[in-house]
Scaffold this motif. Structure first.
Motif, PDB file in Angstrom:
ATOM      1  N   SER A 209       0.816  -1.223   0.000  1.00 54.25           N
ATOM      2  CA  SER A 209       0.000   0.000   0.000  1.00 54.25           C
ATOM      3  C   SER A 209       0.849   1.271   0.000  1.00 54.25           C
ATOM      4  CB  SER A 209      -0.925   0.051   1.222  1.00 54.25           C
ATOM      5  OG  SER A 209      -1.769  -1.038   1.240  1.00 54.25           O
ATOM      6  N   PRO A 210       1.551   1.506  -1.069  1.00 54.87           N
ATOM      7  CA  PRO A 210       2.423   2.684  -1.117  1.00 54.87           C
ATOM      8  C   PRO A 210       1.633   3.992  -1.211  1.00 54.87           C
ATOM      9  CG  PRO A 210       2.526   1.453  -3.176  1.00 54.87           C
ATOM     10  CD  PRO A 210       1.564   0.742  -2.310  1.00 54.87           C
ATOM     11  N   ASP A 211       2.329   5.084  -0.917  1.00 53.89           N
ATOM     12  CA  ASP A 211       1.690   6.399  -1.012  1.00 53.89           C
ATOM     13  C   ASP A 211       1.727   6.941  -2.434  1.00 53.89           C
ATOM     14  OD1 ASP A 211       1.241   7.094   1.954  1.00 53.89           O
ATOM     15  OD2 ASP A 211       3.323   6.377   1.886  1.00 53.89           O
ATOM     16  N   LEU A 212       2.616   6.333  -3.238  1.00 58.53           N
ATOM     17  CA  LEU A 212       2.751   6.800  -4.621  1.00 58.53           C
ATOM     18  C   LEU A 212       3.450   5.695  -5.413  1.00 58.53           C
ATOM     19  CD1 LEU A 212       3.849  10.364  -5.652  1.00 58.53           C
ATOM     20  CD2 LEU A 212       5.039   8.458  -6.697  1.00 58.53           C
ATOM     21  N   ALA A 213       3.099   5.566  -6.689  1.00 59.12           N
ATOM     22  CA  ALA A 213       3.806   4.577  -7.517  1.00 59.12           C
ATOM     23  C   ALA A 213       4.294   5.227  -8.796  1.00 59.12           C
ATOM     24  CB  ALA A 213       2.900   3.395  -7.829  1.00 59.12           C
ATOM     25  N   ILE A 214       5.460   4.758  -9.250  1.00 62.81           N
ATOM     26  CA  ILE A 214       6.032   5.238 -10.514  1.00 62.81           C
ATOM     27  C   ILE A 214       6.132   4.034 -11.432  1.00 62.81           C
ATOM     28  CG2 ILE A 214       8.017   6.337 -11.607  1.00 62.81           C
ATOM     29  CD1 ILE A 214       8.645   7.630  -8.880  1.00 62.81           C
ATOM     30  N   ILE A 215       5.449   4.099 -12.553  1.00 62.93           N
ATOM     31  CA  ILE A 215       5.324   2.919 -13.418  1.00 62.93           C
ATOM     32  C   ILE A 215       5.908   3.203 -14.801  1.00 62.93           C
ATOM     33  CG2 ILE A 215       3.690   1.291 -14.453  1.00 62.93           C
ATOM     34  CD1 ILE A 215       1.759   2.549 -12.113  1.00 62.93           C
ATOM     35  N   ASP A 216       6.818   2.324 -15.217  1.00 60.76           N
ATOM     36  CA  ASP A 216       7.394   2.457 -16.553  1.00 60.76           C
ATOM     37  C   ASP A 216       6.393   1.941 -17.575  1.00 60.76           C
ATOM     38  OD1 ASP A 216       9.256   2.878 -18.573  1.00 60.76           O
ATOM     39  OD2 ASP A 216      10.007   0.831 -18.433  1.00 60.76           O
ATOM     40  N   MET A 217       6.201   2.693 -18.640  1.00 55.02           N
ATOM     41  CA  MET A 217       5.235   2.277 -19.648  1.00 55.02           C
ATOM     42  C   MET A 217       5.838   1.294 -20.634  1.00 55.02           C
ATOM     43  SD  MET A 217       2.190   3.280 -19.420  1.00 55.02           S
ATOM     44  CE  MET A 217       2.255   3.056 -17.670  1.00 55.02           C
ATOM     45  N   MET A 218       7.105   1.459 -20.941  1.00 57.29           N
ATOM     46  CA  MET A 218       7.722   0.625 -21.975  1.00 57.29           C
ATOM     47  C   MET A 218       8.482  -0.526 -21.327  1.00 57.29           C
ATOM     48  SD  MET A 218       7.853   0.571 -25.297  1.00 57.29           S
ATOM     49  CE  MET A 218       8.439  -0.956 -26.031  1.00 57.29           C
ATOM     50  N   MET A 219       7.746  -1.488 -20.807  1.00 57.28           N
ATOM     51  CA  MET A 219       8.427  -2.676 -20.286  1.00 57.28           C
ATOM     52  C   MET A 219       8.494  -3.686 -21.420  1.00 57.28           C
ATOM     53  SD  MET A 219       7.495  -2.814 -16.251  1.00 57.28           S
ATOM     54  CE  MET A 219       5.774  -2.378 -16.137  1.00 57.28           C
ATOM     55  N   GLU A 220       8.121  -4.942 -21.155  1.00 55.01           N
ATOM     56  CA  GLU A 220       8.188  -5.950 -22.223  1.00 55.01           C
ATOM     57  C   GLU A 220       7.463  -5.464 -23.473  1.00 55.01           C
ATOM     58  OE1 GLU A 220       9.576  -9.055 -23.166  1.00 55.01           O
ATOM     59  OE2 GLU A 220      10.852  -8.077 -21.694  1.00 55.01           O
ATOM     60  N   THR A 221       6.255  -5.028 -23.248  1.00 53.78           N
ATOM     61  CA  THR A 221       5.477  -4.505 -24.351  1.00 53.78           C
ATOM     62  C   THR A 221       4.850  -3.206 -23.885  1.00 53.78           C
ATOM     63  OG1 THR A 221       3.474  -5.577 -23.578  1.00 53.78           O
ATOM     64  CG2 THR A 221       4.826  -6.796 -25.153  1.00 53.78           C
ATOM     65  N   TRP A 222       4.360  -2.468 -24.836  1.00 50.80           N
ATOM     66  CA  TRP A 222       3.698  -1.225 -24.483  1.00 50.80           C
ATOM     67  C   TRP A 222       2.522  -1.502 -23.566  1.00 50.80           C
ATOM     68  CZ3 TRP A 222       1.780   3.157 -23.267  1.00 50.80           C
ATOM     69  CH2 TRP A 222       2.488   4.297 -23.580  1.00 50.80           C
ATOM     70  N   GLY A 223       1.865  -2.611 -23.820  1.00 45.39           N
ATOM     71  CA  GLY A 223       0.643  -2.917 -23.072  1.00 45.39           C
ATOM     72  C   GLY A 223       0.875  -3.153 -21.598  1.00 45.39           C
TER      73      GLY A 223
ATOM     74  N   THR B  67      -4.586   7.409  -5.157  1.00 50.66           N
ATOM     75  CA  THR B  67      -3.149   7.516  -4.910  1.00 50.66           C
ATOM     76  C   THR B  67      -2.465   8.098  -6.149  1.00 50.66           C
ATOM     77  OG1 THR B  67      -3.405   5.479  -3.671  1.00 50.66           O
ATOM     78  CG2 THR B  67      -1.160   6.214  -4.080  1.00 50.66           C
ATOM     79  N   PRO B  68      -1.512   9.006  -5.960  1.00 55.25           N
ATOM     80  CA  PRO B  68      -0.815   9.542  -7.135  1.00 55.25           C
ATOM     81  C   PRO B  68      -0.032   8.450  -7.868  1.00 55.25           C
ATOM     82  CG  PRO B  68      -0.286  10.806  -5.152  1.00 55.25           C
ATOM     83  CD  PRO B  68      -1.048   9.606  -4.705  1.00 55.25           C
ATOM     84  N   LEU B  69      -0.238   8.383  -9.170  1.00 54.42           N
ATOM     85  CA  LEU B  69       0.502   7.439  -9.999  1.00 54.42           C
ATOM     86  C   LEU B  69       1.272   8.229 -11.054  1.00 54.42           C
ATOM     87  CD1 LEU B  69      -2.187   4.632 -10.605  1.00 54.42           C
ATOM     88  CD2 LEU B  69      -0.401   4.727  -8.848  1.00 54.42           C
ATOM     89  N   PHE B  70       2.579   7.968 -11.128  1.00 55.06           N
ATOM     90  CA  PHE B  70       3.413   8.624 -12.130  1.00 55.06           C
ATOM     91  C   PHE B  70       3.725   7.620 -13.231  1.00 55.06           C
ATOM     92  CE2 PHE B  70       5.670  12.107  -9.391  1.00 55.06           C
ATOM     93  CZ  PHE B  70       4.427  12.563  -8.980  1.00 55.06           C
ATOM     94  N   MET B  71       3.770   8.124 -14.436  1.00 53.89           N
ATOM     95  CA  MET B  71       4.061   7.255 -15.564  1.00 53.89           C
ATOM     96  C   MET B  71       5.423   7.633 -16.126  1.00 53.89           C
ATOM     97  SD  MET B  71       1.598   7.032 -18.830  1.00 53.89           S
ATOM     98  CE  MET B  71       2.389   7.503 -20.335  1.00 53.89           C
ATOM     99  N   LEU B  72       6.236   6.613 -16.380  1.00 47.83           N
ATOM    100  CA  LEU B  72       7.574   6.851 -16.912  1.00 47.83           C
ATOM    101  C   LEU B  72       7.630   6.487 -18.379  1.00 47.83           C
ATOM    102  CD1 LEU B  72      10.029   5.252 -14.400  1.00 47.83           C
ATOM    103  CD2 LEU B  72      10.216   7.562 -15.299  1.00 47.83           C
ATOM    104  N   SER B  73       8.335   7.275 -19.135  1.00 46.98           N
ATOM    105  CA  SER B  73       8.436   6.957 -20.546  1.00 46.98           C
ATOM    106  C   SER B  73       9.780   7.417 -21.070  1.00 46.98           C
ATOM    107  CB  SER B  73       7.291   7.650 -21.274  1.00 46.98           C
ATOM    108  OG  SER B  73       7.715   8.091 -22.512  1.00 46.98           O
ATOM    109  N   ALA B  74      10.366   6.599 -21.940  1.00 49.57           N
ATOM    110  CA  ALA B  74      11.641   6.995 -22.544  1.00 49.57           C
ATOM    111  C   ALA B  74      11.388   7.832 -23.789  1.00 49.57           C
ATOM    112  CB  ALA B  74      12.471   5.770 -22.899  1.00 49.57           C
ATOM    113  N   VAL B  75      10.171   7.784 -24.275  1.00 46.73           N
ATOM    114  CA  VAL B  75       9.840   8.591 -25.446  1.00 46.73           C
ATOM    115  C   VAL B  75       8.837   9.657 -25.041  1.00 46.73           C
ATOM    116  CG1 VAL B  75      10.268   6.864 -27.208  1.00 46.73           C
ATOM    117  CG2 VAL B  75       8.061   6.932 -26.083  1.00 46.73           C
ATOM    118  N   ASP B  76       8.829  10.700 -25.793  1.00 45.22           N
ATOM    119  CA  ASP B  76       7.891  11.770 -25.503  1.00 45.22           C
ATOM    120  C   ASP B  76       6.554  11.422 -26.147  1.00 45.22           C
ATOM    121  OD1 ASP B  76       6.509  13.992 -25.054  1.00 45.22           O
ATOM    122  OD2 ASP B  76       7.866  15.369 -26.088  1.00 45.22           O
TER     123      ASP B  76
END
Lengths: 375, 131
Positions: free
Chosen positions: B48-62, B80-89
């Motif tokens: 139960s974190p206070d915030l999560a940071i999630i990479d979008m481009m893992m194995e697949t985009w999905g 809960t605040p969720l941040f999305m990480l991306s290597a592309v804009d």
């Protein structure tokens, strides 16, 4: 599933003796042989069993060999059709080949001749299939290569820069000015490599048609206004004035707005690098009946006469006194490809010490019926 | 002394996890890491974190997208605040990606690499902290 690994050959001939002779000769060489005494039956067998090769007698009662060839070349993928004829004439051979036959065998023939023609037909078929497979494989690889590169090559670089960020976050306050500068320089060089990969990917995307795809009617003054807005801060920071002289009434062009914006910002960005403080970059446009001409000129260092012919080549850089201007060496190649994908052309003129001018010509959009007739 | 706030990092790149963890720990957070989407969702439920940071481009985009959807669908994930990480804009003009209509709400899109000070500032803002 694998009922038979032996190549399957179908003989369609109304002469029973010939069918039997062929069967014996080919079975001896390890082929499985099917036979049919007339066209309709032959076509039925071919559709069901999909033989590798069919020998077809040209002259039979009922359906002619020519008709059978025409049907089978459409219905049975990759089948090799060989015509058997008692009166081989150039004309009938040409006609059969036009209809999809691969070879012909003149009567009378002996078992060796039959086997040779069959062997050759089979080789041809295998080669054709293999070529297609390789071509498909190549296309698939080219497509996935781009994705592969963007992910696999960029990821480690991004991670290295992330480590540098971590280093600054956890220990930055302990670094002296010199250490901080080294770290900054590392970060910048890595970023340069990322940009290089990015530009190289852009070029491959143009080549495989996934970039600059849109074909919309574009108002040039709108594009140059966007470009001016984007580049104004860069020019202002360097004390260069950016002047846009694009009349509202310039004819529309057709293309991809985003990639054209990038072409113009790229050229202005270059100009800004080589133009000293107090200089001017001018973007202007005009049109005649055929072309819309955009020119971007600067009052910068200029490009040496002997280097000018090569500036659009990949990785070419004008190495001047100003070595600190580092780029990927692909910017102008990108511009050229994008302009050409719009049916246009790009050229550059320059005088050392006075400045450079880049001229891009795009076909005007032909809106009237009259104009489309000219095309 | 109040308990440290918990942040969950989900990314398939171990080095990225480690590098980002260093920054977050420097910022005074307790950091949990998951190397794939499945473990990420499990950890979300157990920690139960206070915030999560999630990479979008893992194995697949999905994958990142699925993780985001699953987390948002949990009770604790709604607000809960969720941040999305991306290597592309993703907003860049050259990416053909178009967010599906059911794309879950994201509080912040981050582009790799993330500057340490930016990351800590954005997290503090999202958590309503004064830094």
């Amino acid at each position: 599933m694998m009922e038979n690994q032996k190549p399957l050959i179908l003989i369609i001939d109304d002469e029973e003796a010939l069918r039997d002779g062929c069967r014996q000769a080919l079975q001896k060489s390890g082929y499985t042989v099917l036979t049919a005494g007339e066209g309709a039956e032959g076509i039925k067998i071919a559709r069901e069993r999909k033989p590798e090769i069919a020998f077809i007698d040209l002259k039979m009662p009922g359906m002619s060999g020519m008709e059978i060839i025409e049907i089978l070349s459409k219905d049975v993928p990759d089948i090799v059709l060989i015509m058997i004829t008692g009166y081989a004439t150039i004309l009938s051979a040409v006609e059969a080949i036009q209809k999809g036959a691969y070879d012909y065998l003149p009567k009378p023939f002996n078992p060796d001749q039959l086997r040779t023609v069959a062997r050759r037909g089979l080789d041809h078929r295998n080669l054709k299939i293999e070529t297609r497979r390789l071509r498909e494989e190549k296309e698939r690889m080219e497509k996935s290569f781009i994705t592969f590169v963007s992910h696999e090559m960029r990821s480690p670089l991004v991670v290295i820069r992330q480590y540098i960020e971590s280093l600054k976050a956890i220990a930055g306050d302990r670094f002296g000015k010199d250490v901080t500068e080294i770290i900054e320089r590392c970060s910048m060089r890595i970023q340069g490599l990322e940009e290089l990969i990015e530009h190289w990917l852009d070029l491959s995307r143009i080549e495989n048609g996934t970039l600059a795809q849109k074909k919309e009617t574009l108002k040039l003054s709108h594009i140059t206004a966007r470009v001016a807005e984007e580049m104004a801060p860069v020019c202002m920071a360097k004390g260069i004035s950016l002047v846009t002289e694009v009349p509202e009434g310039v004819r529309d062009i057709i293309g991809d707005e985003e990639s054209l914006v990038r072409v113009f910002t790229n050229i202005i960005g270059n100009a800004a690098k080589y133009t000293p403080e107090g200089g001017t970059i001018t973007v202007s446009a005009r049109n005649d009946e055929v072309y819309v001409t955009v020119s971007i000129s600067d009052t910068g260092a200029g490009i040496p006469h002997d280097k000018l012919p090569f500036i659009f080549e990949p990785f070419f850089r004008v190495r001047g006194k100003n070595e600190r201007h580092k780029g990927s060496g692909l910017g102008l190649t990108f511009c050229k490809k994008i302009v050409e994908s719009h049916g246009g052309e790009i050229s550059a003129f320059s005088k050392e010490g006075e400045g450079s001018t880049f001229i891009m010509k795009f076909p005007v959009q032909s809106s009237s019926a009259e104009a489309s007739q000219i095309r | 002394m109040t308990a440290k706030k918990k942040i969950l990092l989900i990314d398939d790149d171990k080095d990225f996890l480690f590098a980002t963890k260093l920054i977050l720990e420097k910022g005074g957070y307790e950091v949990f890491m998951a190397e794939d989407g499945r473990r990420g969702v499990e950890m979300w439920k157990s920690v139960s974190p206070d915030l999560a940071i999630i990479d979008m481009m893992m194995e697949t985009w999905g994958e990142g997208f699925e993780v985001l959807k699953k987390i948002r669908a949990t009770d604790t994930g709604k607000d809960t605040p969720l941040f999305m990480l991306s290597a592309v804009d993703l907003k860049g003009p050259y990416d053909s990606f178009e967010a599906p209509a059911d794309f879950p709400r994201v509080n912040q899109v981050l582009h790799k690499p993330v500057k340490g000070e930016d990351l800590l500032r954005l997290i503090a803002n999202a958590l309503g902290e004064k830094k």
